[in-house]
Design a protein around this motif. Structure first.
Motif, PDB file in Angstrom:
ATOM      1  N   TYR A  55       0.504  -4.888  10.219  1.00  0.00           N
ATOM      2  CA  TYR A  55      -0.522  -4.725   9.180  1.00  0.00           C
ATOM      3  C   TYR A  55      -0.194  -5.700   8.048  1.00  0.00           C
ATOM      4  O   TYR A  55       0.949  -5.758   7.585  1.00  0.00           O
ATOM      5  CB  TYR A  55      -0.528  -3.298   8.637  1.00  0.00           C
ATOM      6  N   GLU A  56      -1.195  -6.462   7.627  1.00  0.00           N
ATOM      7  CA  GLU A  56      -1.015  -7.460   6.566  1.00  0.00           C
ATOM      8  C   GLU A  56      -1.912  -7.122   5.378  1.00  0.00           C
ATOM      9  O   GLU A  56      -2.993  -6.551   5.563  1.00  0.00           O
ATOM     10  CB  GLU A  56      -1.393  -8.860   7.078  1.00  0.00           C
ATOM     11  N   PRO A  57      -1.506  -7.501   4.140  1.00  0.00           N
ATOM     12  CA  PRO A  57      -2.399  -7.272   2.991  1.00  0.00           C
ATOM     13  C   PRO A  57      -3.667  -8.103   3.120  1.00  0.00           C
ATOM     14  O   PRO A  57      -3.597  -9.304   3.381  1.00  0.00           O
ATOM     15  CB  PRO A  57      -1.562  -7.702   1.781  1.00  0.00           C
ATOM     16  N   ASP A  96       7.725   5.900  -4.546  1.00  0.00           N
ATOM     17  CA  ASP A  96       8.632   4.751  -4.693  1.00  0.00           C
ATOM     18  C   ASP A  96       7.884   3.432  -4.543  1.00  0.00           C
ATOM     19  O   ASP A  96       8.489   2.394  -4.272  1.00  0.00           O
ATOM     20  CB  ASP A  96       9.782   4.841  -3.682  1.00  0.00           C
ATOM     21  N   ASN A  97       6.537   3.463  -4.688  1.00  0.00           N
ATOM     22  CA  ASN A  97       5.646   2.290  -4.646  1.00  0.00           C
ATOM     23  C   ASN A  97       5.430   1.728  -3.240  1.00  0.00           C
ATOM     24  O   ASN A  97       4.814   0.673  -3.097  1.00  0.00           O
ATOM     25  CB  ASN A  97       6.139   1.128  -5.533  1.00  0.00           C
ATOM     26  N   LYS A  98       5.943   2.398  -2.210  1.00  0.00           N
ATOM     27  CA  LYS A  98       5.883   1.818  -0.858  1.00  0.00           C
ATOM     28  C   LYS A  98       4.987   2.629   0.066  1.00  0.00           C
ATOM     29  O   LYS A  98       4.805   3.835  -0.105  1.00  0.00           O
ATOM     30  CB  LYS A  98       7.285   1.744  -0.254  1.00  0.00           C
ATOM     31  N   ILE A  99       4.458   1.915   1.077  1.00  0.00           N
ATOM     32  CA  ILE A  99       3.726   2.549   2.181  1.00  0.00           C
ATOM     33  C   ILE A  99       4.503   2.184   3.440  1.00  0.00           C
ATOM     34  O   ILE A  99       4.847   1.017   3.646  1.00  0.00           O
ATOM     35  CB  ILE A  99       2.277   2.012   2.268  1.00  0.00           C
ATOM     36  N   LYS A 100       4.801   3.186   4.280  1.00  0.00           N
ATOM     37  CA  LYS A 100       5.619   2.918   5.472  1.00  0.00           C
ATOM     38  C   LYS A 100       4.912   3.417   6.730  1.00  0.00           C
ATOM     39  O   LYS A 100       4.196   4.425   6.691  1.00  0.00           O
ATOM     40  CB  LYS A 100       6.985   3.593   5.351  1.00  0.00           C
ATOM     41  N   VAL A 113      -6.231   0.084   6.406  1.00  0.00           N
ATOM     42  CA  VAL A 113      -5.611   1.106   5.554  1.00  0.00           C
ATOM     43  C   VAL A 113      -5.988   0.744   4.120  1.00  0.00           C
ATOM     44  O   VAL A 113      -5.883  -0.421   3.729  1.00  0.00           O
ATOM     45  CB  VAL A 113      -4.064   1.100   5.686  1.00  0.00           C
ATOM     46  N   VAL A 114      -6.431   1.725   3.354  1.00  0.00           N
ATOM     47  CA  VAL A 114      -6.694   1.491   1.928  1.00  0.00           C
ATOM     48  C   VAL A 114      -5.804   2.457   1.146  1.00  0.00           C
ATOM     49  O   VAL A 114      -5.609   3.604   1.541  1.00  0.00           O
ATOM     50  CB  VAL A 114      -8.195   1.656   1.573  1.00  0.00           C
ATOM     51  N   SER A 115      -5.197   1.948   0.045  1.00  0.00           N
ATOM     52  CA  SER A 115      -4.260   2.765  -0.733  1.00  0.00           C
ATOM     53  C   SER A 115      -4.573   2.642  -2.220  1.00  0.00           C
ATOM     54  O   SER A 115      -5.092   1.623  -2.677  1.00  0.00           O
ATOM     55  CB  SER A 115      -2.820   2.311  -0.458  1.00  0.00           C
ATOM     56  N   LYS A 128      -3.423   1.214 -11.055  1.00  0.00           N
ATOM     57  CA  LYS A 128      -4.887   1.131 -11.129  1.00  0.00           C
ATOM     58  C   LYS A 128      -5.512   0.299 -10.008  1.00  0.00           C
ATOM     59  O   LYS A 128      -6.728   0.123  -9.964  1.00  0.00           O
ATOM     60  CB  LYS A 128      -5.355   0.571 -12.479  1.00  0.00           C
ATOM     61  N   SER A 129      -4.693  -0.224  -9.105  1.00  0.00           N
ATOM     62  CA  SER A 129      -5.251  -1.089  -8.064  1.00  0.00           C
ATOM     63  C   SER A 129      -5.511  -0.328  -6.775  1.00  0.00           C
ATOM     64  O   SER A 129      -4.824   0.648  -6.472  1.00  0.00           O
ATOM     65  CB  SER A 129      -4.300  -2.256  -7.781  1.00  0.00           C
ATOM     66  N   LEU A 130      -6.510  -0.795  -6.040  1.00  0.00           N
ATOM     67  CA  LEU A 130      -6.749  -0.350  -4.667  1.00  0.00           C
ATOM     68  C   LEU A 130      -6.384  -1.528  -3.785  1.00  0.00           C
ATOM     69  O   LEU A 130      -6.765  -2.662  -4.084  1.00  0.00           O
ATOM     70  CB  LEU A 130      -8.224   0.022  -4.458  1.00  0.00           C
ATOM     71  N   ARG A 131      -5.670  -1.266  -2.701  1.00  0.00           N
ATOM     72  CA  ARG A 131      -5.269  -2.357  -1.810  1.00  0.00           C
ATOM     73  C   ARG A 131      -5.739  -2.064  -0.396  1.00  0.00           C
ATOM     74  O   ARG A 131      -5.620  -0.931   0.083  1.00  0.00           O
ATOM     75  CB  ARG A 131      -3.751  -2.557  -1.822  1.00  0.00           C
ATOM     76  N   LEU A 132      -6.238  -3.111   0.233  1.00  0.00           N
ATOM     77  CA  LEU A 132      -6.710  -3.001   1.611  1.00  0.00           C
ATOM     78  C   LEU A 132      -5.724  -3.738   2.513  1.00  0.00           C
ATOM     79  O   LEU A 132      -5.336  -4.872   2.221  1.00  0.00           O
ATOM     80  CB  LEU A 132      -8.114  -3.622   1.726  1.00  0.00           C
ATOM     81  N   TRP A 133      -5.314  -3.070   3.607  1.00  0.00           N
ATOM     82  CA  TRP A 133      -4.377  -3.659   4.568  1.00  0.00           C
ATOM     83  C   TRP A 133      -5.086  -3.720   5.910  1.00  0.00           C
ATOM     84  O   TRP A 133      -5.781  -2.774   6.293  1.00  0.00           O
ATOM     85  CB  TRP A 133      -3.109  -2.816   4.687  1.00  0.00           C
ATOM     86  N   GLU A 134      -4.911  -4.815   6.618  1.00  0.00           N
ATOM     87  CA  GLU A 134      -5.648  -5.026   7.873  1.00  0.00           C
ATOM     88  C   GLU A 134      -4.668  -5.169   9.034  1.00  0.00           C
ATOM     89  O   GLU A 134      -3.632  -5.826   8.908  1.00  0.00           O
ATOM     90  CB  GLU A 134      -6.493  -6.304   7.741  1.00  0.00           C
TER      91      GLU A 134
END
Length: 939
Positions: free
Chosen positions: A10-12, A650-654, A686-688, A693-699
């Motif tokens: 999965y990449e940002p 801890d700011n991470k998604i695993k 994946v959206v987080s 305040k940010s939303l991030r999309l991972w593909e």
């Protein structure tokens, strides 16, 4: 050995939902020839440039991993210097959006940046308490200044003098002479941290903001300018003319103690104070580019704007005052009224207005437009940018809000996310609104007001959405009209969780009132229209002993898992609501859980930082994994697999494998706590959402991920980080005083040194081979072809010495000194011989001289004691002096030629060269027309 299990990486893919981060400042930038329209703001690791007129994002300056901590546009408006949390500084070209220069010198976040008036030098202050001056043109560090004992808050260059002023949280303001690189004066008149400062009145006044409501004003007198022997008296009279000088305060006494008996370069004397309306500390203090207006704000939502009178305006006002005094004196027949007439500090620096923003202000920037309006851009705490105009020609100056950029994000943290069944729409909900985003364009297509949302889902068909709120309500929204259809009081406490039933006929909710409620969708007649509308009907309730934190259905809808506040997960039969299993083992409450697609496994994430994988048949714990360094906030299985994602504080998604109990991948990008995530129904996205305040999309990419390689890369990254954190190399003969080298040891400088070492080794080998070859040819009495090294062939059959020069030229200018510092001395003699050869040829004289002088400085003792290098140094002395004087002559000739051309063109066309003549013309015209009006309005 074949691959046992293949995973996909999965990449940002994108960052959205963010207008601006409140970590760094906001700045007006010149783009497409316009000033006052475009603003640059920090956005996590990137910098966004917004068009305030259209409310559109026009440029993204992409960063790496670290968060932006400081911004500063260059005086010419073509570049933007960006400071980061790790101490790096990158200079971006605003035309191309590319970063051309990177400076590495600080060991902590950059907190202050400032260009000099020509844009040739950049000064930076940091949390590591050090100040570094950089040469932007040569792309290198000049020197490091040490002296402060706490975080640097502001740095300022003086235009006329080669001086620097810095202030810090250690309560000190320091003056630095950049010619000698030392601190020659320290102002100690503050009782608390100095949070900001600005230079006014053509750098004859310094104003500082501290932790109280007082702005302290200091008069500056430059002693080097003084040629008149009577100057001390005039200075004395000048100091006494300012208000507040007669009464000697405690601060003045402290200041006098610090001042040396022999005052040199500059003299500072307290002129008085300006009182702010705010009672808290100054957060930002700044002026516009012309220095006509001063503004400051505290930790509240009010920006206070002051006008600074120019010399002519002060004289005019003084004349008026004297005239009035004379008139008064005639009436009262008093003598010599002129002596008592003087302007107070409050009359010289006047309050214009106070601007009340819609939320707490984090930073601002001012610009005076050619039309005579003062434009103010405010960066607010709640993900908003506001632009205000202040009409100075009006009788009462009142700031008017002209634009507000809000649609690109939520005002507060997003607490729930959901994907539509077609993988295209993304729902995000926060404390004040719910937004629907298009995944392809990342545009917000619907914004609807709501209560504090905690959980959400798309109703089957994707035409409606349901939110569970903190007040215990269920809110049903129609997406086509963007309206709230229905609100139900579902629970007496917060609705913590909502789950759609697998048959899609209803859903279940769990709340803080210790109830699990079952709901069904139904169609009811709408009073306002003939058509039926969707509604929710409460059908059953399951009463429990503890607050419900999370609920999940099994895919066959036979079981319902309920997470409770007593750290257990209880599993019930859906049809009879009878108790089936209790999963206990977590030390703290289970905040999130999910059941895999085949109903065999349930994974639970807890505030105890562990994830446990259980079998749903017997309730046995298969494995406990230490997942995050803080609470596990969200957990979800990838559809049709036994892989699952977890999000932590801890700011991470695993990503994890529930069959092999292995950690697959870590998605790093968020800079603060990750609250929630959502996977698309096809598992490709994946959206987080995070506290930043940010939303991030991972593909999901097609690139296979091999765990061994991933671990190896992780170990390499850790090694590189540890190498960079090692002790900085010591320079022989340099004491750890006020100044030092600007750069720092990084993995890039070590790699550059290694490349130089490899090139020198290749040069040695090839030279030895060539000698052997020549001897062999001589012995044989005929020419034998010499085999060319493949590396040299790749460079176009160049000589070994030319290859060393090529490698040397490829070292970044900002990393040159540090690379030479870690270079072992055994390579230096060869390098000096090669330098002699290059300088004789006249190639890259400037670069080679810089490297040569640095090597002589750091290895002086070893070079002078080495008899083998005496002749080399003698030759270098001759060649360097002659070549440098030649280069200087060429530069002098070119400068003279350019000045001649400038004079010729100015004489022919009667225009000012290298200056924007149209801007000057507009300025004069505007001044002529509106000067009287402006003076009246400001007075």
């Amino acid at each position: 050995m074949g691959l046992t299990r293949q995973y996909l990486r999965y990449e940002p893919a994108a960052l959205f939902g963010l207008v601006a981060s409140a970590r760094a400042g906001v700045a007006f930038v010149a783009l497409r020839g316009e000033r006052g329209r475009y603003v640059a703001v920090p956005a996590c690791e990137h910098v966004f440039v917004w068009d305030t007129r259209k409310g559109e994002k026009v440029l993204i300056l992409k960063g790496l991993k670290q968060q932006v901590s400081c911004l500063c546009p260059s005086p010419d408006g073509l570049h933007l210097a960006v400071g980061y949390e790790d101490g790096a500084i990158r200079v971006f070209n605003l035309l191309s959006g590319e970063s051309s220069i990177t400076f590495n010198g600080h060991r902590a976040a950059v907190t202050a940046l400032q260009y000099d008036h020509l844009g040739g030098r950049l000064v930076s202050g940091s949390k590591d308490t050090e100040v570094i001056v950089w040469d932007v043109i040569n792309e290198s560090g000049l020197y490091r200044l040490r002296g402060h004992k706490d975080v640097i808050t502001q740095v300022l260059f003086l235009k006329e003098k080669n001086l620097l002023v810095t202030c810090a949280k250690d309560t000190l303001v320091k003056w630095w002479d950049l010619d000698t690189q030392h601190c020659f004066k320290t102002l100690v008149g503050h009782r608390a941290e100095v949070w900001g400062m600005a230079l006014l009145s053509q750098e004859k006044r310094l104003i500082t903001g501290s932790a109280d409501s007082e702005l302290r004003v200091w008069d500056l007198t430059y002693i080097q300018e003084v040629k008149d022997p009577d100057e001390p008296e005039s200075k004395k009279s000048k100091g006494s003319s300012s208000p507040g000088a007669e009464e000697k305060t405690e601060e003045d006494e402290t200041l006098e103690l610090d001042e040396h008996p022999e005052e040199r370069i500059v003299k500072c004397s307290k002129a008085g104070s300006i009182m702010r309306e705010g009672r808290d500390r100054v957060v930002t203090l700044g002026t516009d580019r012309m220095g006509k207006f001063l503004a400051c704000h505290g930790t509240d939502a009010i920006l206070e704007v002051f006008s600074v009178l120019s010399e002519e305006e002060i004289q005019k006002k003084l004349e008026k005052k004297k005239k009035k005094a004379r008139k008064k004196a005639k009436q009262s027949s008093a003598e010599e009224p002129e002596r008592s007439v003087e302007l107070s500090l409050q009359e010289e620096i006047q309050r214009v207005t106070s601007v009340k923003a819609s939320s707490k202000i984090k930073s601002f920037d001012l610009i005076l437009s050619p039309k005579g309006e003062l434009k103010m851009v405010l960066l607010l705490q709640n993900n908003v940018i506001e632009l205000y105009n202040l009409d100075l020609s009006a009788q009462v100056a009142q700031a008017v809000r002209v634009s507000r950029i809000t649609i690109g994000g939520h005002r507060s943290d997003v607490r729930t996310l959901a994907f539509s069944s077609d993988n295209i729409a993304i729902l995000s909900a926060a404390a004040e609104s719910v937004k629907i985003w298009n995944r392809l364009t990342l545009q917000c297509i619907r914004t609807m007001e709501c209560e504090y949302a905690l959980c959400s889902l798309f109703v089957p068909g994707d035409r409606q959405v349901i939110l569970g709120t903190k007040t215990g309500k269920l809110q049903l929204y129609d997406l086509a009209s963007g309206s709230l259809i229905e609100t139900l009081d579902a629970h007496d406490g917060a609705v913590w969780s909502i789950a759609l039933s697998p048959d899609q006929h209803g859903f279940v909710t769990g709340g803080a009132d210790k109830c699990v409620k079952f709901w069904e969708f139904e169609l009811v007649k709408d009073e306002s229209s003939v058509q039926k509308r969707l509604s929710m009907k409460h059908v059953r309730v399951l009463q429990l002993d503890e607050d419900v934190l999370c609920v999940r259905y099994s895919p066959n809808q036979k079981l319902l898992a309920v997470s409770l506040l007593d750290c257990t997960v209880k599993v019930f039969y859906v049809d009879t609501l009878k108790f089936f299993l209790s999963l206990y083992g977590h030390k703290l409450p289970v905040l999130c859980m999910d059941i895999c697609y085949d109903g065999t496994l349930i994974a639970t994430g807890s505030a105890d930082r562990n994830v446990k994988i259980w079998g749903l048949d017997f309730g046995d714990c298969h494995r406990s994994l230490f997942a995050h360094d803080d609470s596990v906030m969200y957990l979800q299985f990838v559809p049709k697999s036994h892989l699952f994602f977890t999000a932590g504080k801890d700011n991470k998604i695993k990503q994890w494998d529930a069959d092999k109990f292995e950690h697959i991948q870590t998605l790093e990008g968020h800079h603060q706590e990750v609250w929630c995530l959502a996977l698309s129904p096809n598992g490709d996205y994946v959206v987080s959402a995070s506290h930043d305040k940010s939303l991030r999309l991972w593909e999901r990419t097609r690139e296979p991920l091999i765990l061994e390689e991933e671990r190896e890369m992780q170990r390499e990254a850790e090694y590189e980080e540890s190498v960079a954190k090692e002790e900085q190399p010591v320079v022989a003969g340099e004491r750890q005083g006020e100044t030092g080298l600007a750069g720092k040891k990084t993995i890039e400088t070590i790699k550059a040194a290694e490349r130089i070492m490899e090139a020198i080794e290749l040069y040695r080998e090839e030279t030895a081979k060539l000698k052997e070859h020549n001897a062999m040819c001589k012995a044989a009495g005929k020419e034998v072809p010499f085999p060319v090294n493949p590396i040299l062939r790749a460079y176009g059959n160049i000589t070994p010495s030319a290859y060393v020069l090529e490698v040397f030229k490829k070292v970044k200018s900002s990393e040159l000194e540090e690379s030479l510092l870690v270079l072992p001395f055994s390579y230096v003699p060869d390098l000096l011989r090669l330098f002699n050869e290059y300088i004789q040829q006249g190639s890259d004289v400037e670069l080679l001289c810089r490297a040569l002088l640095f090597l002589l400085k750091i290895h002086f003792g070893q070079i002078t004691s080495n008899q083998m290098l005496v002749t080399v140094i003698e030759n270098l002395k001759k060649t360097t002096i002659s070549r440098v004087s030649e280069a200087r002559d060429v530069l002098g000739f070119n400068m003279a030629g350019l000045q001649f051309l400038k004079r010729e063109i100015e004489a022919k066309e009667e225009v000012t060269f290298f200056a924007d003549a149209t801007e000057r013309f507009e300025e004069k015209k505007r001044k002529r027309k509106k000067k009287e009006k402006m003076v009246l309005a400001v007075l």
